[in-house]
Design an enzyme around this catalytic site. Structure first.
Site, mmCIF file in Angstrom:
data_model
loop_
_atom_site.group_PDB
_atom_site.id
_atom_site.type_symbol
_atom_site.label_atom_id
_atom_site.label_comp_id
_atom_site.label_asym_id
_atom_site.label_seq_id
_atom_site.Cartn_x
_atom_site.Cartn_y
_atom_site.Cartn_z
ATOM 1 N N HIS A 1 0.896 -1.382 0.036
ATOM 2 C CA HIS A 1 0.213 -0.043 0.070
ATOM 3 C C HIS A 1 1.015 1.222 -0.092
ATOM 4 O O HIS A 1 1.757 1.494 1.009
ATOM 5 C CB HIS A 1 -1.075 0.047 1.030
ATOM 6 N N HIS B 1 -12.920 20.484 -49.741
ATOM 7 C CA HIS B 1 -13.108 19.061 -50.133
ATOM 8 C C HIS B 1 -11.759 18.864 -50.892
ATOM 9 O O HIS B 1 -11.723 17.741 -51.675
ATOM 10 C CB HIS B 1 -14.112 18.756 -51.107
ATOM 11 N N SER C 1 15.935 9.706 -45.305
ATOM 12 C CA SER C 1 15.444 8.233 -45.769
ATOM 13 C C SER C 1 16.606 7.406 -45.645
ATOM 14 O O SER C 1 17.752 7.745 -46.198
ATOM 15 C CB SER C 1 14.669 8.111 -46.996
ATOM 16 N N LYS D 1 15.189 12.623 -50.076
ATOM 17 C CA LYS D 1 13.961 13.054 -49.258
ATOM 18 C C LYS D 1 14.150 13.855 -48.064
ATOM 19 O O LYS D 1 14.996 14.052 -47.536
ATOM 20 C CB LYS D 1 13.308 11.761 -48.489
ATOM 21 N N ASN E 1 11.041 15.079 -45.735
ATOM 22 C CA ASN E 1 10.137 14.779 -45.024
ATOM 23 C C ASN E 1 9.461 15.692 -43.924
ATOM 24 O O ASN E 1 10.422 16.204 -43.062
ATOM 25 C CB ASN E 1 10.053 13.185 -44.368
ATOM 26 N N GLU F 1 -4.858 5.330 -13.965
ATOM 27 C CA GLU F 1 -4.413 6.694 -13.892
ATOM 28 C C GLU F 1 -2.996 7.051 -13.851
ATOM 29 O O GLU F 1 -2.478 8.041 -14.068
ATOM 30 C CB GLU F 1 -5.333 7.499 -12.948
ATOM 31 N N ARG F 2 -2.273 5.973 -13.221
ATOM 32 C CA ARG F 2 -0.838 6.031 -13.207
ATOM 33 C C ARG F 2 -0.155 6.278 -14.495
ATOM 34 O O ARG F 2 0.743 6.785 -14.724
ATOM 35 C CB ARG F 2 -0.311 4.682 -12.106
ATOM 36 N N CYS F 3 -0.764 5.752 -15.460
ATOM 37 C CA CYS F 3 -0.429 6.007 -16.969
ATOM 38 C C CYS F 3 -0.932 7.240 -17.582
ATOM 39 O O CYS F 3 -0.237 7.897 -18.129
ATOM 40 C CB CYS F 3 -1.053 4.672 -17.693
#
Length: 462
Positions: free
Chosen positions: A88, A162, A287, A293, A295, A334-336
């Site tokens: 505990h 769009h 890359s 590249k 990125n 909640e620890r996480c």
């Protein structure tokens, strides 16, 4: 070898990426075990102080508890040793504190309280610290976006709906839009803090039975000492709708950063090339197999981690319906949750600040893309102008629509198709059409809107 033995031996055992890849030292420090213990001790000290003031425990005992309730005296290693026996963590903390207190002061620690009075209130202190860090970075990002909005107030670009070219807008509008959204997150956090940053000293099931008639006074005084709001009512825990709201607010922030990231990444596509995140060609590699590249990895990381942050909302919402006065299912989750959501949100905010500050607008490509559809983005303007000059709005819409479709199918410029249309030329001269087809003169009130956003947000006080 057991985990505690590994930790004691000093052997590194980083498993989660927030231990070695994601997160800032500032936010990690908030959620490290040492600080959590410090906050729990701080709550115990506040409890003792309040109880002594109200005559529930001896003043001398409270003074000794307040003197020793710190990680300067109570060591994390000792708490862990005791926890091996007690199974505990709060009891282990209480016993470790009692060990370092002189006289019989240790007998008055945790008087009338339950474990979650300490844990939940300590978590509120940790969340409060986290919010302060996040608020500061939100302000930084908002101000950088406002500077970008001012810089690109007249940088005319294609607006897209769009995924298709719509009508002209400006990059100033885009940056100002994001700044306003970031500012709303500041408003939300400010308004929600009174619900989120709360304390609770209410005992085993919230009735304050062990505290006696002065229970409410103790409860309110502890909140005052700690700079928190006392909950109006509780059971054994602070109700998790509060924590779910906090996690959801951080997820909202993450989704705004995701939105910014999606736009930057889309605009950095080779065939669009309007935006580009910072890249160091002298050292940086894009890359392992494609040497050319460049990125958008910063904004990709923001978008990716925003998904993780969003997913934590579900876990915390599941902590709301605990059994009756409480069960323990929220504790392990909640620890996480709390550490992850705070560390990751702070991390992507830090990335966004750097990424937006160094973001490059390639004006040559912006100009090129304005002409990509051969004038089709000016169709609305022509329609409105025809309607203003006496052609019915619906009639104008259909005529311009037909001209636009013809231009699209024949891969010709809309202006040339319009010049061939007798109905259109009854209302507009060739010279007027030439001017009406200029996208840079069809940005509406964009500069004024940007000015209004900058003025409004810069005058705000938080």
């Amino acid at each position: 070898m057991e985990l505690n033995q590994i930790i004691k031996s000093g052997e590194k055992m980083a498993v989660h990426p927030i231990d070695y890849r994601y997160g800032t030292p500032e936010m990690r420090k908030v959620w490290e075990e040492e600080n959590k213990l410090e906050k729990m001790l701080k709550v115990e000290a506040a409890l003792a102080k309040a109880q002594a003031e109200l005559g529930l425990i001896p003043k001398e005992a409270a003074e000794e508890i307040n003197k020793k309730a710190s990680t300067k005296y109570v060591k994390l290693e000792r708490v862990k040793e005791i926890e091996k026996q007690t199974k505990h963590d709060v009891v282990a903390m209480i016993r470790a504190l009692a060990e370092v207190c002189e006289g019989n002061a240790g007998e008055y620690i945790h008087f009338g309280a339950t474990s979650n009075d300490i844990v939940d209130t300590a978590n509120s202190l940790l969340i409060k610290e986290s919010i302060e860090i996040i608020e500061d970075k939100l302000k930084q990002l908002r101000d950088i976006l406002l500077d970008k909005a001012e810089e690109h107030k007249y940088t005319v670009c294609v607006g897209r709906t769009h995924g298709q070219h719509a009508i002209p807008t400006t990059y100033g509008m885009r940056f100002a839009l994001w700044a306003a959204e970031i500012d709303r997150h500041l408003e939300r956090l400010k308004e929600a803090k009174k619900r989120i940053c709360v304390s609770m000293i209410t005992g085993a099931v919230g009735t304050m039975a062990a505290m006696g008639e002065k229970g409410l006074e103790v409860h309110k005084r502890v909140a005052e000492i700690l700079g928190l709001e006392p909950v109006l009512i509780s059971n054994q825990v602070i109700q998790r709708d509060r924590h779910a709201e906090f996690v959801f607010l951080l997820a909202l922030i993450a989704q705004t950063l995701n939105k910014i990231g999606v736009t930057v990444r889309s605009m950095q596509r080779t065939e669009i090339g309007e935006l580009e995140e910072e890249f160091d060609p002298t050292k940086q590699t894009g890359s392992s197999t494609m040497p050319h590249k460049r990125n958008p990895i910063t904004f990709e990381q923001i978008c990716g981690l925003s998904r993780v942050i969003k997913s934590l909302c579900i876990a915390e919402m599941d902590n709301i319906p605990l059994w009756e006065e409480r069960d323990l299912t929220n504790s392990s989750a909640e620890r996480c949750i709390f550490a992850e959501v705070c560390v990751l949100t702070d991390h992507i905010l830090t990335l966004a600040i750097k990424g937006v500050k160094k973001l490059k607008v390639n004006k040559e490509n912006v100009e090129r893309n304005l002409e990509l559809t051969k004038g089709l983005i000016m169709a609305e303007r022509i329609m409105i102008e025809l309607a203003k000059r006496g052609m019915g709005r619906q009639t104008a819409h259909e005529i311009v629509r037909q001209c636009a479709m013809k231009a699209y199918e024949e891969k010709r410029h809309l202006k040339d198709i319009l010049l061939e249309n007798e109905e259109v030329m009854k209302y507009i001269t060739k010279e007027e059409l030439e001017e009406l087809m200029n996208p840079k003169t069809y940005i509406g009130l964009a500069p004024q809107i940007v000015d209004e956003v900058i003025k409004t947000l810069k005058n705000k006080k938080y």
